[in-house]
Design a protein around this motif. Sequence first.
Motif, PDB file in Angstrom:
ATOM      1  N   ASP A 292     -56.603 -23.565  15.807  1.00 55.66           N
ATOM      2  CA  ASP A 292     -56.017 -23.992  17.081  1.00 55.66           C
ATOM      3  C   ASP A 292     -54.494 -24.063  16.951  1.00 55.66           C
ATOM      4  N   TYR A 293     -53.809 -23.599  17.977  1.00 51.30           N
ATOM      5  CA  TYR A 293     -52.339 -23.631  17.923  1.00 51.30           C
ATOM      6  C   TYR A 293     -51.723 -24.001  19.268  1.00 51.30           C
ATOM      7  N   TRP A 294     -50.486 -24.482  19.177  1.00 49.01           N
ATOM      8  CA  TRP A 294     -49.606 -24.659  20.339  1.00 49.01           C
ATOM      9  C   TRP A 294     -48.692 -23.454  20.409  1.00 49.01           C
ATOM     10  N   LEU A 295     -48.429 -22.960  21.617  1.00 51.01           N
ATOM     11  CA  LEU A 295     -47.494 -21.855  21.811  1.00 51.01           C
ATOM     12  C   LEU A 295     -46.174 -22.446  22.305  1.00 51.01           C
ATOM     13  N   LEU A 296     -45.128 -22.320  21.475  1.00 54.19           N
ATOM     14  CA  LEU A 296     -43.865 -22.988  21.754  1.00 54.19           C
ATOM     15  C   LEU A 296     -42.738 -21.994  21.986  1.00 54.19           C
ATOM     16  N   LYS A 297     -41.980 -22.216  23.046  1.00 55.11           N
ATOM     17  CA  LYS A 297     -40.786 -21.410  23.304  1.00 55.11           C
ATOM     18  C   LYS A 297     -39.605 -22.102  22.638  1.00 55.11           C
ATOM     19  N   ASN A 298     -38.952 -21.379  21.735  1.00 52.15           N
ATOM     20  CA  ASN A 298     -37.803 -21.934  21.033  1.00 52.15           C
ATOM     21  C   ASN A 298     -36.510 -21.446  21.706  1.00 52.15           C
ATOM     22  N   SER A 299     -35.383 -21.958  21.285  1.00 51.79           N
ATOM     23  CA  SER A 299     -34.106 -21.556  21.894  1.00 51.79           C
ATOM     24  C   SER A 299     -33.126 -21.069  20.827  1.00 51.79           C
ATOM     25  N   TRP A 300     -33.650 -20.278  19.890  1.00 52.28           N
ATOM     26  CA  TRP A 300     -32.823 -19.719  18.816  1.00 52.28           C
ATOM     27  C   TRP A 300     -32.754 -18.195  18.937  1.00 52.28           C
ATOM     28  N   GLY A 301     -32.918 -17.651  20.132  1.00 48.87           N
ATOM     29  CA  GLY A 301     -32.862 -16.204  20.340  1.00 48.87           C
ATOM     30  C   GLY A 301     -34.209 -15.545  20.144  1.00 48.87           C
ATOM     31  N   LYS A 302     -34.352 -14.333  20.683  1.00 46.64           N
ATOM     32  CA  LYS A 302     -35.664 -13.688  20.644  1.00 46.64           C
ATOM     33  C   LYS A 302     -35.937 -12.976  19.323  1.00 46.64           C
ATOM     34  N   GLU A 303     -34.920 -12.950  18.440  1.00 45.25           N
ATOM     35  CA  GLU A 303     -35.115 -12.305  17.139  1.00 45.25           C
ATOM     36  C   GLU A 303     -35.858 -13.229  16.179  1.00 45.25           C
ATOM     37  N   ARG A 304     -35.923 -14.525  16.497  1.00 42.47           N
ATOM     38  CA  ARG A 304     -36.506 -15.490  15.567  1.00 42.47           C
ATOM     39  C   ARG A 304     -37.983 -15.683  15.836  1.00 42.47           C
ATOM     40  N   GLY A 305     -38.763 -15.894  14.735  1.00 39.17           N
ATOM     41  CA  GLY A 305     -40.192 -16.152  14.899  1.00 39.17           C
ATOM     42  C   GLY A 305     -40.896 -14.993  15.576  1.00 39.17           C
ATOM     43  N   GLU A 306     -41.852 -15.317  16.445  1.00 37.06           N
ATOM     44  CA  GLU A 306     -42.606 -14.283  17.159  1.00 37.06           C
ATOM     45  C   GLU A 306     -41.896 -13.988  18.485  1.00 37.06           C
ATOM     46  N   ASN A 307     -40.885 -13.137  18.439  1.00 46.87           N
ATOM     47  CA  ASN A 307     -40.066 -12.812  19.617  1.00 46.87           C
ATOM     48  C   ASN A 307     -39.500 -14.064  20.278  1.00 46.87           C
ATOM     49  N   GLY A 308     -39.075 -14.993  19.451  1.00 45.54           N
ATOM     50  CA  GLY A 308     -38.465 -16.218  19.970  1.00 45.54           C
ATOM     51  C   GLY A 308     -39.451 -17.364  20.119  1.00 45.54           C
ATOM     52  N   TYR A 309     -40.724 -17.082  19.908  1.00 42.75           N
ATOM     53  CA  TYR A 309     -41.759 -18.119  20.032  1.00 42.75           C
ATOM     54  C   TYR A 309     -42.267 -18.559  18.670  1.00 42.75           C
ATOM     55  N   VAL A 310     -42.884 -19.735  18.654  1.00 43.35           N
ATOM     56  CA  VAL A 310     -43.470 -20.293  17.441  1.00 43.35           C
ATOM     57  C   VAL A 310     -44.887 -20.723  17.785  1.00 43.35           C
ATOM     58  N   ARG A 311     -45.841 -20.403  16.922  1.00 38.68           N
ATOM     59  CA  ARG A 311     -47.168 -21.012  17.076  1.00 38.68           C
ATOM     60  C   ARG A 311     -47.322 -22.071  15.992  1.00 38.68           C
ATOM     61  N   MET A 312     -47.742 -23.254  16.426  1.00 37.22           N
ATOM     62  CA  MET A 312     -47.854 -24.376  15.501  1.00 37.22           C
ATOM     63  C   MET A 312     -49.233 -24.999  15.588  1.00 37.22           C
ATOM     64  N   ALA A 313     -49.761 -25.450  14.455  1.00 37.92           N
ATOM     65  CA  ALA A 313     -51.140 -25.957  14.402  1.00 37.92           C
ATOM     66  C   ALA A 313     -51.375 -27.087  15.406  1.00 37.92           C
ATOM     67  N   ARG A 314     -52.507 -26.977  16.109  1.00 36.76           N
ATOM     68  CA  ARG A 314     -52.898 -27.961  17.129  1.00 36.76           C
ATOM     69  C   ARG A 314     -54.143 -28.683  16.639  1.00 36.76           C
ATOM     70  N   ASN A 315     -54.276 -29.927  17.035  1.00 35.69           N
ATOM     71  CA  ASN A 315     -55.408 -30.758  16.617  1.00 35.69           C
ATOM     72  C   ASN A 315     -55.450 -30.953  15.101  1.00 35.69           C
ATOM     73  N   ARG A 316     -54.277 -31.051  14.497  1.00 35.27           N
ATOM     74  CA  ARG A 316     -54.165 -31.365  13.067  1.00 35.27           C
ATOM     75  C   ARG A 316     -53.402 -32.676  12.921  1.00 35.27           C
ATOM     76  N   GLY A 317     -53.890 -33.684  13.620  1.00 30.41           N
ATOM     77  CA  GLY A 317     -53.288 -35.011  13.479  1.00 30.41           C
ATOM     78  C   GLY A 317     -51.858 -35.089  13.971  1.00 30.41           C
ATOM     79  N   ASN A 318     -51.580 -34.491  15.149  1.00 34.48           N
ATOM     80  CA  ASN A 318     -50.232 -34.579  15.738  1.00 34.48           C
ATOM     81  C   ASN A 318     -49.181 -34.029  14.776  1.00 34.48           C
ATOM     82  N   LEU A 319     -49.425 -32.827  14.280  1.00 37.88           N
ATOM     83  CA  LEU A 319     -48.572 -32.204  13.271  1.00 37.88           C
ATOM     84  C   LEU A 319     -47.101 -32.156  13.716  1.00 37.88           C
ATOM     85  N   CYS A 320     -46.228 -32.618  12.849  1.00 41.17           N
ATOM     86  CA  CYS A 320     -44.780 -32.636  13.104  1.00 41.17           C
ATOM     87  C   CYS A 320     -44.423 -33.331  14.415  1.00 41.17           C
TER      88      CYS A 320
END
Length: 331
Positions: A292-320
């Motif tokens: 399970d993941y959260w789909l997050l839009k970052n603001s560090w340009g589209k070259e970073r991560g997955e075209n500017g997005y980050v997927r982060m683990a969801r339902n893992r105890g409120n990760l980060c």
Amino acid sequence: MKAVLIVLVIAGCALALSYEDVLEAEWQAFKKEHDKSYQDASEEQLRRRIFKDNKEMIDKHNARYAAGEETWEMGVNEFTDMLLEEFRAQMLGGLNKTDDPTEIHLVYKPSPNFRIPSSVDWRKKGAVTKVKNQGHCGSCWTFAAAGTLEGQHFLKTGNLIDLSEENILDCASQWPYPNQGCNGGWASSALDYIKNNGGVDTEASYPYYAYQGNCHFDRRRVGATVKKVVRVAKGDENALAAAVAEYGPIAVSIEATHLVHYRRGVLNKRCQNVIDHDLVVVGYGHDVRGGDYWLLKNSWGKERGENGYVRMARNRGNLCFIASQAVFPLV
Ligand SMILES: *[C@@H]1O[C@H](CO)[C@@H](O)[C@H](O)[C@H]1NC(C)=O
């Protein structure tokens, strides 16, 4: 340089390229790609040492990724010659945002019989503007506030309008707001400002320049307004998913430590004890490899991560701390 490298690689079986040779080639390529120039030889030496340490960490992590032991891949980028503390000062502003001073009395909780869809991606519905770049300024909080409002405004009016982060940065970093411009701030407070101010200007009329200047908000250039600011029940990932499904993109705050070298996949690593970055949740889902993941839009340009997005683990105890400070506006 490139030609020499190729020859070395071809002859590699006989020549046995040492780790130092590879590192040196990578260091030269890194400096060239990111246009790095240093004050003097001693600074270059220091940067090279930091690069080496980071590169070793990245290579080890990626070897585990290749072996199927990690769900996300790391990569070298413009920050690889920086210490974590330097990165934090330059990109996050260094403000510890764990305690959010904005008073919000409206708390979102899903009704008990609300059925959360298995996945959501608001990009597919046209509710998300292009990925932006905050530059060397800890203004993530203005981007997160603009991002959630852009989405809410679109869902209400059908118009997707880029909103002015610079308007927020210039005008919400002074009394009575607790925000500190490029040194950090709170998306909740930014939304509070927009509500009290009677709106925020469009990006086109009030463009971004990555430093805090004088406030020159223009009422005639308002792109969106806010009626109320809502907080999602603290630390409740289920409530956050329901809010994303029901209302659209939502601003969240996390610890950004592991984002520095994130390249792709579902980031899944425990954080320590600080909230220092804001992003926009534009959806969530399930990945075969990463879970399970959260789909997050970052603001560090589209070259970073997955075209500017980050997927982060969801339902893992409120990760980060992903669900600790989620907010969105009613428009
Ligand atoms: C950030 O603030 C929280 C709450 O005040 C505190 O517990 C935590 O230790 C702080 N983190 C850092 C790195 O200072």
